[in-house]
Design a protein around this motif. Structure first.
Motif, PDB file in Angstrom:
ATOM      1  N   GLY A 165      27.090  13.787  -7.155  1.00 13.28           N
ATOM      2  CA  GLY A 165      25.809  14.146  -7.751  1.00 13.28           C
ATOM      3  C   GLY A 165      25.031  15.187  -6.973  1.00 13.28           C
ATOM      4  O   GLY A 165      23.800  15.207  -7.014  1.00 13.28           O
ATOM      5  N   ASN A 166      25.746  16.080  -6.264  1.00 17.45           N
ATOM      6  CA  ASN A 166      25.032  17.094  -5.487  1.00 17.45           C
ATOM      7  C   ASN A 166      24.224  18.055  -6.343  1.00 17.45           C
ATOM      8  O   ASN A 166      23.377  18.781  -5.826  1.00 17.45           O
ATOM      9  N   PHE A 167      24.482  18.066  -7.639  1.00 12.56           N
ATOM     10  CA  PHE A 167      23.721  18.937  -8.543  1.00 12.56           C
ATOM     11  C   PHE A 167      22.309  18.426  -8.797  1.00 12.56           C
ATOM     12  O   PHE A 167      21.502  19.120  -9.412  1.00 12.56           O
ATOM     13  N   HIS A 168      22.011  17.213  -8.389  1.00 16.08           N
ATOM     14  CA  HIS A 168      20.671  16.658  -8.620  1.00 16.08           C
ATOM     15  C   HIS A 168      19.716  17.302  -7.619  1.00 16.08           C
ATOM     16  O   HIS A 168      19.889  17.168  -6.409  1.00 16.08           O
ATOM     17  N   ALA A 169      18.691  17.955  -8.115  1.00 15.19           N
ATOM     18  CA  ALA A 169      17.842  18.818  -7.283  1.00 15.19           C
ATOM     19  C   ALA A 169      16.604  18.115  -6.747  1.00 15.19           C
ATOM     20  O   ALA A 169      15.580  18.758  -6.500  1.00 15.19           O
ATOM     21  N   GLU A 170      16.672  16.804  -6.520  1.00 11.55           N
ATOM     22  CA  GLU A 170      15.500  16.081  -6.030  1.00 11.55           C
ATOM     23  C   GLU A 170      14.948  16.646  -4.713  1.00 11.55           C
ATOM     24  O   GLU A 170      13.719  16.780  -4.572  1.00 11.55           O
ATOM     25  N   PRO A 171      15.794  17.016  -3.746  1.00  8.14           N
ATOM     26  CA  PRO A 171      15.217  17.601  -2.528  1.00  8.14           C
ATOM     27  C   PRO A 171      14.408  18.864  -2.815  1.00  8.14           C
ATOM     28  O   PRO A 171      13.353  19.093  -2.213  1.00  8.14           O
ATOM     29  N   VAL A 172      14.913  19.684  -3.732  1.00  9.21           N
ATOM     30  CA  VAL A 172      14.210  20.918  -4.088  1.00  9.21           C
ATOM     31  C   VAL A 172      12.906  20.606  -4.824  1.00  9.21           C
ATOM     32  O   VAL A 172      11.874  21.244  -4.592  1.00  9.21           O
ATOM     33  N   ALA A 173      12.959  19.619  -5.707  1.00 11.85           N
ATOM     34  CA  ALA A 173      11.759  19.254  -6.468  1.00 11.85           C
ATOM     35  C   ALA A 173      10.649  18.798  -5.537  1.00 11.85           C
ATOM     36  O   ALA A 173       9.482  19.207  -5.684  1.00 11.85           O
ATOM     37  N   LEU A 174      10.984  17.954  -4.571  1.00 10.05           N
ATOM     38  CA  LEU A 174       9.966  17.469  -3.642  1.00 10.05           C
ATOM     39  C   LEU A 174       9.448  18.596  -2.750  1.00 10.05           C
ATOM     40  O   LEU A 174       8.251  18.673  -2.457  1.00 10.05           O
ATOM     41  N   ALA A 175      10.347  19.487  -2.335  1.00  8.70           N
ATOM     42  CA  ALA A 175       9.907  20.632  -1.539  1.00  8.70           C
ATOM     43  C   ALA A 175       8.977  21.525  -2.342  1.00  8.70           C
ATOM     44  O   ALA A 175       7.955  22.010  -1.826  1.00  8.70           O
ATOM     45  N   ALA A 176       9.301  21.748  -3.611  1.00 16.07           N
ATOM     46  CA  ALA A 176       8.440  22.577  -4.460  1.00 16.07           C
ATOM     47  C   ALA A 176       7.071  21.942  -4.644  1.00 16.07           C
ATOM     48  O   ALA A 176       6.038  22.640  -4.653  1.00 16.07           O
ATOM     49  N   ASP A 177       7.041  20.624  -4.799  1.00 19.40           N
ATOM     50  CA  ASP A 177       5.749  19.933  -4.921  1.00 19.40           C
ATOM     51  C   ASP A 177       4.927  20.105  -3.645  1.00 19.40           C
ATOM     52  O   ASP A 177       3.704  20.290  -3.701  1.00 19.40           O
ATOM     53  N   MET A 178       5.581  20.029  -2.502  1.00 19.03           N
ATOM     54  CA  MET A 178       4.875  20.210  -1.236  1.00 19.03           C
ATOM     55  C   MET A 178       4.291  21.621  -1.134  1.00 19.03           C
ATOM     56  O   MET A 178       3.144  21.811  -0.706  1.00 19.03           O
ATOM     57  N   ILE A 179       5.087  22.605  -1.518  1.00 19.98           N
ATOM     58  CA  ILE A 179       4.600  23.990  -1.478  1.00 19.98           C
ATOM     59  C   ILE A 179       3.412  24.165  -2.422  1.00 19.98           C
ATOM     60  O   ILE A 179       2.415  24.816  -2.074  1.00 19.98           O
ATOM     61  N   ALA A 180       3.507  23.564  -3.612  1.00 16.89           N
ATOM     62  CA  ALA A 180       2.417  23.684  -4.585  1.00 16.89           C
ATOM     63  C   ALA A 180       1.125  23.089  -4.038  1.00 16.89           C
ATOM     64  O   ALA A 180       0.030  23.665  -4.209  1.00 16.89           O
ATOM     65  N   LEU A 181       1.216  21.945  -3.372  1.00 22.82           N
ATOM     66  CA  LEU A 181       0.025  21.330  -2.789  1.00 22.82           C
ATOM     67  C   LEU A 181      -0.580  22.231  -1.719  1.00 22.82           C
ATOM     68  O   LEU A 181      -1.810  22.393  -1.640  1.00 22.82           O
TER      69      LEU A 181
END
Length: 511
Positions: free
Chosen positions: A326-342
């Motif tokens: 399941g390496n295609f699941h982008a949860e690490p990227v999603a959380l990083a993007a949320d952090m950047i947005a904040l």
């Protein structure tokens, strides 16, 4: 000059240069053996009878359907064309260049089972400027960025469209215009190209690079605003921040001290100043912008790892197994993007309060209302501040976490998704809003320190003011402001204020 990339060892600095400068890239030849080895293993599997997901079976919910050996190539072609379901405006060309680069790096890990000729085609597209037209919407950030990566891959097959040196051409024509040829996919290759997080990761990296540029600029404009408001430098004393210990806070305080060192404005009024404390938007800049810096560094570490990752499915392991994961699941990227947005939202929020302070004569310690020499007859920078309030509010609305908004797709086979792609894509308009906010702060800070004449700001901030004045004239009386607003955003986006201040005194992503 071509940048040679070693899969698994690419740095943020490499990726940032590719984004800002358009540097062409090529894989280090040391990656070729692993690519060839995994391709040979997939060819062996395709010739056998055992079912292997995506090689001789259908996809997703259709994985239980066996595909005849004679139809394996057709299966991959159909996969790409059926998945070209993206909608919306095309992604910016600089983002597409980064997407292709990240896909090249992922395939270069030697776990995807693609032929070297496919890797060579991606390298050729990057070298010769063939950038697929990829619609911005359609990925939920799991099972790969399927739709956008399918549009990327379609060009490699001679379908879709691509930009070539400013011209939008059909895929096959785009390739042939620079001496490249479309190719037919073999077993597993279509799946290798569209299973992956490269669109989400590229967008998040771009958001990161732009956010860091904005943060560095915010430290510069914050220092200029502080001096224009005759704010105290005492809250930036080093010991205050070492007593707390956060690295970002310590570094931002040091940068503010360096920027304001030598100013004659505050010193000229310090004896008669009855203020005991400045508002938080001045006094707490190290605490707020420093925390944002620490968050951006954490996101950067995640994205650097992801940029070097093999994220398609199935993967060819070192012992020859071809295994679905399941390496295609982008949860690490999603959380990083949320952090950047904040972080982006917060950098803009505190900057907007500094802007509001400068135009308010009740808070700006002697500056005229709305920073115009003749208030009343002139409105000055009144509505420039209102615009920044609108931009700040829009960013706060967009900062809501995307990663928590999972929804099942593909007949419940993909029952938890990351939403990384649109979580990362929103960083582009958010950072543009922040560029405009900081452009207004720069304009107001320059106006404010000039209104303190004959006293002068520090040598570094004089250089910053000169960079602002190279594009935006002082505001003596009301004029059409739209051009000034646009110029302010451009100055920030281009990094001019960072260069003028002296980039060496500003914190970077390396802790």
């Amino acid at each position: 000059m071509t940048r040679i990339l070693t899969p698994g060892q690419v740095t943020l600095a490499d990726l940032e240069a590719i984004y800002w400068d358009g540097t062409p890239v090529r894989l280090d030849p040391s990656a070729h053996a692993g690519i060839d080895r995994s391709a040979a293993r997939i060819a062996e599997v395709a010739a056998g009878d055992a079912p292997v997901y995506g090689v001789n079976t259908g996809f997703g919910k259709l994985a239980s359907i066996r595909i005849d050996r004679a139809d394996v190539a057709t299966l991959q072609r159909n996969l790409i064309l059926s998945h070209c379901c993206g909608v919306g405006d095309p992604l910016p060309e600089a983002v597409v260049r980064l997407i292709l680069t990240l896909k090249l790096l992922s395939l270069g890990r030697g776990a995807s089972g693609v032929r070297r000729s496919l890797v060579d085609l991606i390298e050729g597209m990057l070298q010769k400027g063939v950038l697929p037209v990829i619609p911005e919407k359609g990925s939920v950030g799991a099972s790969g960025d399927l739709a956008p990566l399918a549009h990327m891959t379609a060009v490699m097959l001679g379908h879709g469209e691509a930009m070539v040196h400013g011209r939008r051409l059909p895929g096959a024509e785009a390739l042939r215009s620079v001496g490249l040829e479309p190719m037919a996919l073999q077993a597993k290759e279509g799946l290798a190209l569209i299973n992956g997080t490269q669109v989400s990761t590229a967008l998040a990296l771009v958001g990161l690079f732009r956010a860091v540029r904005a943060l560095k600029t915010a430290i510069v404009t914050g220092a200029l605003s502080t001096d224009a408001a005759m704010g105290s430098t005492a809250p930036f004393l080093a010991e205050i921040h070492t007593l707390r210990g956060h690295a970002g806070q310590i570094e931002v305080a040091a940068a503010l001290r360096a920027l304001m060192d030598g100013s004659g404005i505050r010193a000229s009024h310090s004896e008669n100043d009855e203020r005991v404390q400045d508002p938080y938007c001045l006094r707490c800049q190290p605490q707020v912008d420093g925390a944002c810096l620490d968050v951006l560094r954490q996101a950067a570490r995640t994205l650097e790892i992801e940029a070097n990752a093999a994220t398609d499915n199935p993967l060819v392991l070192s012992d020859g197994q071809v295994v679905s994961g399941g390496n295609f699941h982008a949860e690490p990227v999603a959380l990083a993007a949320d952090m950047i947005a904040l972080a982006v939202a917060e950098i803009g929020a505190i900057a907007q309060r500094r802007i509001a302070l400068l135009v308010d004569p009740a808070l700006s310690y002697g500056l005229p209302g709305f920073l115009t020499p003749k208030p009343g007859l002139n409105s000055g920078l009144m509505i420039a501040e209102v615009t920044t309030a609108a931009l700040m509010s829009e960013n706060k609305q967009m900062a809501h976490p995307a990663s928590i908004d999972s929804t099942p797709t593909s007949a419940n086979q993909e029952d938890h998704v990351s939403m990384a792609c649109h979580g990362a894509r929103r960083l582009l308009p958010m950072t543009q809003n922040l560029f405009w906010i900081l452009g207004v702060e720069a304009m107001m800070g320059a106006q404010g320190v000039e209104l303190r004449a004959p006293h002068e700001t520090s040598p570094r901030l004089l250089a910053v003011k000169a960079a602002i004045r190279a594009r935006i004239a002082p505001l003596a009386e009301d004029r059409f402001m739209g051009d000034d607003m646009a110029a302010g955003g451009d100055i920030v986006a281009g990094g001019a204020l960072i260069a003028a201040a002296g980039a060496e005194i500003l914190p970077g992503l390396v802790a």
